[in-house]
Write a protein that holds these residues in place. Structure first.
Motif, PDB file in Angstrom:
ATOM      1  N   CYS A 100      -0.830   9.412  -7.327  1.00 54.98           N
ATOM      2  CA  CYS A 100      -2.043   9.262  -6.511  1.00 54.98           C
ATOM      3  C   CYS A 100      -2.917  10.505  -6.690  1.00 54.98           C
ATOM      4  N   PRO A 101      -4.164  10.334  -7.169  1.00 51.32           N
ATOM      5  CA  PRO A 101      -5.001  11.515  -7.433  1.00 51.32           C
ATOM      6  C   PRO A 101      -5.782  11.987  -6.218  1.00 51.32           C
ATOM      7  N   ASN A 102      -5.546  11.376  -5.044  1.00 51.91           N
ATOM      8  CA  ASN A 102      -6.457  11.604  -3.919  1.00 51.91           C
ATOM      9  C   ASN A 102      -5.884  12.431  -2.777  1.00 51.91           C
ATOM     10  N   ASN A 119      -1.577   4.424 -13.136  1.00 49.79           N
ATOM     11  CA  ASN A 119      -2.383   4.542 -11.917  1.00 49.79           C
ATOM     12  C   ASN A 119      -3.823   4.920 -12.330  1.00 49.79           C
ATOM     13  N   THR A 120      -4.637   5.324 -11.406  1.00 53.41           N
ATOM     14  CA  THR A 120      -6.066   5.522 -11.697  1.00 53.41           C
ATOM     15  C   THR A 120      -6.347   6.809 -12.492  1.00 53.41           C
ATOM     16  N   LYS A 170       0.867  -1.181   0.000  1.00 56.49           N
ATOM     17  CA  LYS A 170       0.000   0.000   0.000  1.00 56.49           C
ATOM     18  C   LYS A 170       0.904   1.231   0.000  1.00 56.49           C
ATOM     19  N   ILE A 225      -9.055   6.906  -1.201  1.00 53.79           N
ATOM     20  CA  ILE A 225      -8.538   6.449   0.100  1.00 53.79           C
ATOM     21  C   ILE A 225      -7.707   7.547   0.761  1.00 53.79           C
ATOM     22  N   GLY A 226      -6.918   8.220  -0.067  1.00 50.56           N
ATOM     23  CA  GLY A 226      -6.107   9.314   0.481  1.00 50.56           C
ATOM     24  C   GLY A 226      -4.845   8.829   1.164  1.00 50.56           C
ATOM     25  N   LEU A 227      -4.296   7.722   0.655  1.00 51.05           N
ATOM     26  CA  LEU A 227      -3.002   7.207   1.129  1.00 51.05           C
ATOM     27  C   LEU A 227      -2.982   6.938   2.632  1.00 51.05           C
ATOM     28  N   ASN A 242       5.661   6.588  -6.269  1.00 44.97           N
ATOM     29  CA  ASN A 242       4.282   6.900  -6.644  1.00 44.97           C
ATOM     30  C   ASN A 242       4.130   8.403  -6.842  1.00 44.97           C
ATOM     31  N   ASN A 269     -11.932   5.141  -6.188  1.00 39.21           N
ATOM     32  CA  ASN A 269     -11.504   5.198  -4.790  1.00 39.21           C
ATOM     33  C   ASN A 269     -10.971   6.573  -4.443  1.00 39.21           C
TER      34      ASN A 269
HETATM   35  C1  SIN Z   1      -5.157   6.341  -2.418  1.00 39.83           C
HETATM   36  O1  SIN Z   1      -4.665   5.913  -1.373  1.00 39.83           O
HETATM   37  O2  SIN Z   1      -5.915   7.319  -2.407  1.00 39.83           O
HETATM   38  C2  SIN Z   1      -4.840   5.689  -3.718  1.00 39.83           C
HETATM   39  C3  SIN Z   1      -3.388   5.561  -3.952  1.00 39.83           C
HETATM   40  C4  SIN Z   1      -2.976   5.826  -5.354  1.00 39.83           C
HETATM   41  O3  SIN Z   1      -3.810   6.053  -6.226  1.00 39.83           O
HETATM   42  O4  SIN Z   1      -1.775   5.802  -5.625  1.00 39.83           O
END
Ligand code: SIN
Length: 602
Positions: free
Chosen positions: A421-423, A483-484, A337, A363-365, A418, A361
């Motif tokens: 991450c868009p969040n 990634n997303t 993660k 999640i925000g890491l 990484n 998602n």
């Molecule tokens: C997340 O934790 O928000 C996603 C992580 C990611 O997109 O790299």
């Protein structure tokens, strides 16, 4: 003859059909019987778009009617009808149809398309002109031909039918002459239709030929009919979305211009059809050692993986979460993660929503921080066996660098940087959207660690290929993409965005073809570099099966990551290993390199 001289006969309807039975009549060929209420009776040659309800596929599948019969004991009502279809199980949609249980319900749109023209009555023929017609069917193409035959006077036609193995679909035909071929000699003459039929046999013997089968067979029928001076009618098939003439996905080239296979066809005057003369792409590597166990191992940035399957960050925890459910030790690698120097609590509010074929998602890491990971998670993760990759994120250049330094002193085999991450409001994807910041963070992290460094790229960058080369020049040993995709969901009850950050990250099969295009584009540009300057590509984005993985490898990926698919099938990774192994064995690929980049221009 004009390309569209046969007319559509009855108004199609969107209906539900009740399955009466579905039985195998040959390996992979099934006879499906349906009961339909208030149904227009289809004509020979017509088809329906058929789909299971519920279904895992998006589109109906065009299936020719084999027989339409009024039931001896009406099952639905006065206008009820029984329809029979012969279905070749060749993909997900037809597999669902072939597995339909008695009593289940299928969706139908139809009847669609035109019909075989009926032979001219004897009174309309010139004296001495041949009376009989020839019906030619290849494989599953025998279905509409046999349906047509069952509407003709017995003995007024001959049937030529070719199969791979074993005959089917001929129960209701009463030809003057029945000539069969099979590839394996299991019925009729061992061989193919050209071994039993040619222009000389057609000339003067038949008033017309009606044919259905694979395109090469139809092109051959067209040729021998032209040589013999016998008119022919060809029933074609083409991939289609609507079946109703709206999507233009099934266009057939004719001498009169483009025609829609679904609504102008599927039956066309043979002399009007222009078959594609483009040669098929050369067969890839031919089986060389089909019995030999393939070697699935692959090397990324100097690190050897037992197979090309890596659990994607954020979808597999630290590996031990899935250990009770999956043979984790068989997997090539696991990306942790996303880790940041300090622990993070992640985003408030909704974090996840299902979408068609995927999830969004936010999640925000959320993670316990790198020191905690090293102290409390890493040992167990290493014990699992797969290559252990730490996914490193950060909110500032400095936090990336300090995180990298901590990981450098740990036993992780590789760092996945990484920048996608868009969040998160600070850091994350903002580092991965332009070449300068992507290069800067990669350069800084490169200087902070001697671990193999893979940079995870964002599909939201305006030019992901340019970012990949920027991080390559800044010292990345490999890149992983994608990634997303940034996405939005709106709660229609409140009229407000679902996620607090409004934008969140879309993953799953929905993004796969776009991710594949990005991998393909990058591999293409990588191939233009001198070999010493290239870096490996790890492909990800919606991969859910071994077949998807092979597409990415054939597009140039050295390994692949599987993420969201694990939420749908916890064993997706190990299923992929088994599937890839069987595929490589079947095709004779000995190593991943044998098929890597096959789809790129050579
Ligand atoms: C997340 O934790 O928000 C996603 C992580 C990611 O997109 O790299």
């Amino acid at each position: 003859m004009s390309a569209s001289s046969a007319k559509t006969i009855s108004r199609p309807a969107f209906a539900a059909g009740r399955v009466l039975s579905c039985v195998a009549v040959q390996a992979d060929v099934f006879l499906l019987r349906l009961a339909l209420d208030d149904a227009a009776r289809p004509q020979p040659g017509q088809f329906y778009m058929l789909r299971s309800r519920p279904s895992g596929v998006f589109l109906g599948r065009p299936i020719s009617v084999y027989r339409a019969i009024a039931p001896t004991q009406p099952v639905c009502g006065d206008d009820s009808l029984e329809l029979e279809f012969l279905i070749l199980r060749r993909g997900a949609g037809t597999a669902e149809l072939c597995a339909a249980a008695a009593g289940s319900v299928l969706e139908l749109v139809g009847p669609l398309g035109n019909t075989f023209p009926r032979p001219a009555p004897d009174s309309a023929k010139a004296p001495g002109a041949p009376a009989r017609i020839a019906l030619v069917g290849g494989g599953i193409g025998v279905a509409p031909i046999a349906g047509f035959a069952s509407t003709l006077a017995p003995g007024s036609y001959d049937v030529y039918a070719g199969f791979r193995s074993g005959a089917y679909g001929l129960d209701h035909v009463v030809p003057a002459r029945l000539v069969l071929t099979s590839d394996d000699g299991s019925c009729g003459v061992r061989g193919r239709l050209p071994d039993v039929l040619d222009a000389a046999r057609l000339r003067g013997a038949y008033a017309a030929v009606h044919a259905c089968g694979p395109e090469p067979m139809l092109a051959w029928v067209q040729r021998i009919c032209a040589e013999a001076g016998v008119p022919c009618w060809l029933s074609l098939e083409a991939p289609m979305a609507c079946g109703a003439g709206a999507c233009l996905g099934c266009t057939i080239t004719t001498r009169d211009g483009n025609r829609r296979c679904c609504s102008d066809g599927p039956v066309f005057a043979g002399d009007s059809v222009v078959f594609d003369q483009a040669p098929l792409p050369a067969e890839p590597t031919q089986p060389r050692a089909a019995q030999q166990e393939p070697d699935l191992s692959t090397t990324v940035a100097g690190v050897r993986f037992a197979n090309p399957f890596i659990a994607a960050s954020g979808t597999f925890g630290y590996g031990s979460e899935y250990a009770p459910l999956v043979e984790v030790g068989r997997i090539g690698g696991i990306c942790s993660k996303g880790l940041t120097l300090e622990a993070r609590g992640g985003n408030a509010g909704p974090r996840l929503i299902e979408t068609p074929s995927g999830i969004i998602n936010s999640i925000g890491l959320e993670n316990p921080g790198i020191p905690h990971f090293i102290e409390h998670e890493l040992a167990a993760m290493l014990q699992l066996g797969p290559v252990c990759i730490a996914n490193l994120s950060g909110s500032s250049l400095q936090s990336y660098v300090e995180g990298a330094q901590r990981l450098d002193a740990s036993a992780v085999a590789m760092i996945e940087l990484n920048i996608s991450c868009p969040n998160v409001k600070q850091g994350g994807m903002s580092f991965g959207l332009d070449c300068q910041s992507a290069s800067q963070v990669t350069h800084a992290v490169r200087a902070a660690t001697s671990k193999p460094l893979m940079v995870k790229l964002s599909p939201n960058a305006p030019d992901v290929t340019a970012i990949a080369h920027a991080v390559r020049l800044a010292g990345a040993d490999a890149v992983s993409l994608v990634n997303t995709f940034q996405a939005v969901s709106i709660d229609v009850e409140s009229g407000r965005p679902l996620f607090r950050n409004v934008r969140a990250g879309l993953s799953g099969p929905a993004i796969r073809p776009i991710a594949l295009r990005m991998v393909y584009d990058l591999a293409l540009s990588m191939a233009a570099l001198p070999p010493a300057e290239r870096i490996p590509i790890v492909g990800l984005g919606g991969i859910a099966s071994w077949r998807d993985a092979v597409e990415f490898i054939m597009a140039g990926a050295t390994a692949v990551q599987i993420g969201t698919a694990t939420f749908n099938n916890p064993r997706a990774l190990t299923d992929c290993i088994d599937g890839l192994q069987a595929f490589m064995q079947r095709k004779g690929y000995r190593t991943i390199e044998d098929m890597r980049g096959l789809a790129l221009p050579r």
